[in-house]
Design a protein around this motif. Structure first.
Motif, PDB file in Angstrom:
ATOM      1  N   GLY A  33       0.877  -1.215  -0.268  1.00 25.39           N
ATOM      2  CA  GLY A  33      -0.076   0.046  -0.194  1.00 25.39           C
ATOM      3  C   GLY A  33       0.744   1.375   0.009  1.00 25.39           C
ATOM      4  N   TRP A  34       2.188   1.034   0.576  1.00 29.79           N
ATOM      5  CA  TRP A  34       2.923   2.292   0.546  1.00 29.79           C
ATOM      6  C   TRP A  34       3.674   2.565  -0.642  1.00 29.79           C
ATOM      7  N   GLN A  35       3.887   3.733  -1.214  1.00 34.59           N
ATOM      8  CA  GLN A  35       4.680   3.990  -2.550  1.00 34.59           C
ATOM      9  C   GLN A  35       6.104   4.243  -2.062  1.00 34.59           C
ATOM     10  N   THR A  36       7.060   3.840  -2.640  1.00 35.83           N
ATOM     11  CA  THR A  36       8.468   4.734  -2.213  1.00 35.83           C
ATOM     12  C   THR A  36       8.750   5.667  -3.238  1.00 35.83           C
ATOM     13  N   GLY A  37       9.718   6.489  -3.013  1.00 32.41           N
ATOM     14  CA  GLY A  37      10.274   7.571  -3.771  1.00 32.41           C
ATOM     15  C   GLY A  37       9.226   8.545  -4.176  1.00 32.41           C
ATOM     16  N   ASN A  38       9.713   9.593  -4.902  1.00 31.73           N
ATOM     17  CA  ASN A  38       8.999  10.826  -5.305  1.00 31.73           C
ATOM     18  C   ASN A  38       9.338  10.760  -6.993  1.00 31.73           C
ATOM     19  N   PRO A  39       8.390  10.783  -7.708  1.00 31.80           N
ATOM     20  CA  PRO A  39       8.448  10.558  -9.085  1.00 31.80           C
ATOM     21  C   PRO A  39       8.853  12.057  -9.745  1.00 31.80           C
ATOM     22  N   GLU A  40       8.632  13.024  -9.050  1.00 30.91           N
ATOM     23  CA  GLU A  40       9.010  14.387  -9.460  1.00 30.91           C
ATOM     24  C   GLU A  40      10.314  14.571  -8.882  1.00 30.91           C
ATOM     25  N   CYS A  41      11.185  13.834  -8.240  1.00 30.09           N
ATOM     26  CA  CYS A  41      12.580  14.251  -7.660  1.00 30.09           C
ATOM     27  C   CYS A  41      13.274  14.149  -8.911  1.00 30.09           C
ATOM     28  N   GLY A  42      14.447  14.898  -8.675  1.00 24.60           N
ATOM     29  CA  GLY A  42      15.437  14.639  -9.991  1.00 24.60           C
ATOM     30  C   GLY A  42      16.377  13.553  -9.845  1.00 24.60           C
ATOM     31  N   CYS A  43      16.334  12.964  -8.764  1.00 24.82           N
ATOM     32  CA  CYS A  43      17.197  11.659  -8.627  1.00 24.82           C
ATOM     33  C   CYS A  43      16.463  10.467  -9.569  1.00 24.82           C
ATOM     34  N   PRO A  44      17.228   9.679 -10.383  1.00 24.77           N
ATOM     35  CA  PRO A  44      16.386   8.678 -10.972  1.00 24.77           C
ATOM     36  C   PRO A  44      16.076   7.349 -10.161  1.00 24.77           C
ATOM     37  N   VAL A  45      16.848   7.270  -9.099  1.00 24.76           N
ATOM     38  CA  VAL A  45      16.358   6.178  -8.150  1.00 24.76           C
ATOM     39  C   VAL A  45      15.020   6.424  -7.437  1.00 24.76           C
ATOM     40  N   SER A  46      14.926   7.838  -7.026  1.00 23.53           N
ATOM     41  CA  SER A  46      13.694   8.140  -6.368  1.00 23.53           C
ATOM     42  C   SER A  46      12.435   8.280  -7.206  1.00 23.53           C
TER      43      SER A  46
END
Length: 139
Positions: free
Chosen positions: A88-101
């Protein structure tokens, strides 16, 4: 994964064991070792799929609505727990500049989707009738 899938399988196998007889939510709950309200919730989903039939009233309850040899555990999983492997939890931030996040969740979503397809396919190998036979053989 939550336990509703296991409760559903247990309930269906119990009804197959009772072959042609009705069982109340209280009787099923006693056999499963949970409460009748939880059984009614799970059985409602199974009824919607045609796996069980219901009869209301004093002598009411549940009985199988389909041949237990035709109900696979994959069918039950799809009715009760589809999507359960996806956290249910989502990891990272799709708007972050880091390709991993920004990309990890997309990749993980794809992995979980493939895992669920594989798991469901595996479960389709087993029927409610086969589970009951295994239980009887292991007595």
């Amino acid at each position: 994964m939550n336990s509703n899938f296991t409760i559903a399988v247990h309930s269906l196998v119990y009804l197959a064991y009772l072959s042609g007889h009705m069982a109340s939510s209280e009787a099923i709950a006693h056999n499963v070792a949970t409460n009748p309200a939880r059984i009614r919730k799970v059985m409602s989903a199974l009824r919607n799929e045609g796996f069980v039939k219901t009869k209301e009233g004093v002598r009411g309850g549940y009985m199988l609505g389909e041949d237990p040899g035709k109900i696979t555990l994959g069918h039950v999983y799809e009715a009760i727990a589809r999507g359960a492997l996806q956290p249910g939890w989502q990891t990272g931030n799709p708007e972050c500049g880091c390709p991993v996040s920004s990309n990890t969740q997309t990749v993980m979503d794809h992995i979980f989707k493939e895992a669920e397809e594989s798991y469901t396919s595996f479960l389709h190998q087993f029927t409610v009738a086969a589970v009951l036979l295994k239980i009887k053989a292991d007595k």
